[in-house]
Design an enzyme around this catalytic site. Structure first.
Site, mmCIF file in Angstrom:
data_model
loop_
_atom_site.group_PDB
_atom_site.id
_atom_site.type_symbol
_atom_site.label_atom_id
_atom_site.label_comp_id
_atom_site.label_asym_id
_atom_site.label_seq_id
_atom_site.Cartn_x
_atom_site.Cartn_y
_atom_site.Cartn_z
ATOM 1 N N SER A 198 -58.158 -70.891 63.767
ATOM 2 C CA SER A 198 -57.390 -72.125 63.965
ATOM 3 C C SER A 198 -56.395 -72.026 65.122
ATOM 4 O O SER A 198 -55.888 -73.045 65.588
ATOM 5 C CB SER A 198 -56.657 -72.519 62.678
ATOM 6 O OG SER A 198 -55.657 -71.581 62.356
ATOM 7 N N LYS A 210 -49.374 -71.079 62.100
ATOM 8 C CA LYS A 210 -49.496 -72.361 62.802
ATOM 9 C C LYS A 210 -48.244 -72.595 63.655
ATOM 10 O O LYS A 210 -47.226 -71.919 63.498
ATOM 11 C CB LYS A 210 -49.631 -73.524 61.807
ATOM 12 C CG LYS A 210 -50.891 -73.515 60.946
ATOM 13 C CD LYS A 210 -52.142 -73.848 61.717
ATOM 14 C CE LYS A 210 -53.359 -73.958 60.798
ATOM 15 N NZ LYS A 210 -53.748 -72.677 60.209
#
EC number: 3.4.21.88
Length: 202
Positions: free
Chosen positions: A119, A156
């Site tokens: 990701s 993230k």
């Protein structure tokens, strides 16, 4: 030092604790009995593996012929898969320790986290990489963080506004994670301060 498997870490910890408590290392039979091995030979195989990884020396011809080459683990702990609801740095999550100077990173790293998934690939954080993390909750919008949402740990980019947190991926195939702080448990575990490409430091 190469990372130890969970079983090798158990053997190492047992030897270290036995020396601390009795002043001498355990025999192979004692290791086998304590850790549930079928025979002392199984303990011997683990000792040989630990010797190959450079954490102990086997002294031939002695039943207690084990000498630890480091009294305590040094280097940065490597955190692998994190079990739900448990502290990130719980002993059972630590796969091993790596000889990495924490001051190579700014701010200095406190631990390494094995990255799972792609990701964040667009900024060079790949599946299997070791992410250097500074343990802090003092982070700003736009920084890459290690966050825990309920029982899941993720890496993230942070965007926080009021009671809403967005955790942004760096890969167009992934969608942001949106957290409502009024309904979900959310914790910052640390700030990403560097990446060690998978295998480069081993």
């Amino acid at each position: 030092m190469k990372a130890l498997t969970a079983r090798q870490q158990e053997v190492f910890d047992l030897i270290r604790d036995h020396i601390s408590q009795t002043g001498m290392p355990p025999t192979r039979a004692e290791i086998a009995q304590r850790l549930g091995f079928r025979s002392p030979n199984a303990a011997e195989e683990h000792l040989k593996a630990l010797a190959r990884k450079g954490v102990l020396e086997i002294v031939s011809g002695a039943s207690r012929g084990i000498r630890l080459l480091q009294e305590e683990e040094d280097g940065l702990p490597l955190v692998g898969r994190v079990a739900a609801g448990e502290p990130l740095l719980a002993q059972q999550h630590i796969e091993g320790h790596y000889q990495v100077d924490p001051s190579l990173f700014k701010p200095s790293a406190d631990f390494l986290l094995r990255v799972s998934g792609m990701s964040m690939k667009d900024i060079g954080i790949m599946d299997g990489d070791l992410l250097a993390v500074h343990k802090t909750q003092d982070v700003r919008n736009g920084q890459v963080v290690v966050a825990r949402i309920d029982d899941e740990v993720t890496v993230k980019r942070l965007k926080k506004q009021g009671n809403k947190v967005e955790l942004l991926p760096e890969n167009s195939e992934f969608t942001p994670i949106v957290v409502d702080l009024r309904e979900q448990s959310f914790t910052i575990e640390g700030l990403a301060v560097g990446v060690i490409r998978n295998g480069e430091w081993l």
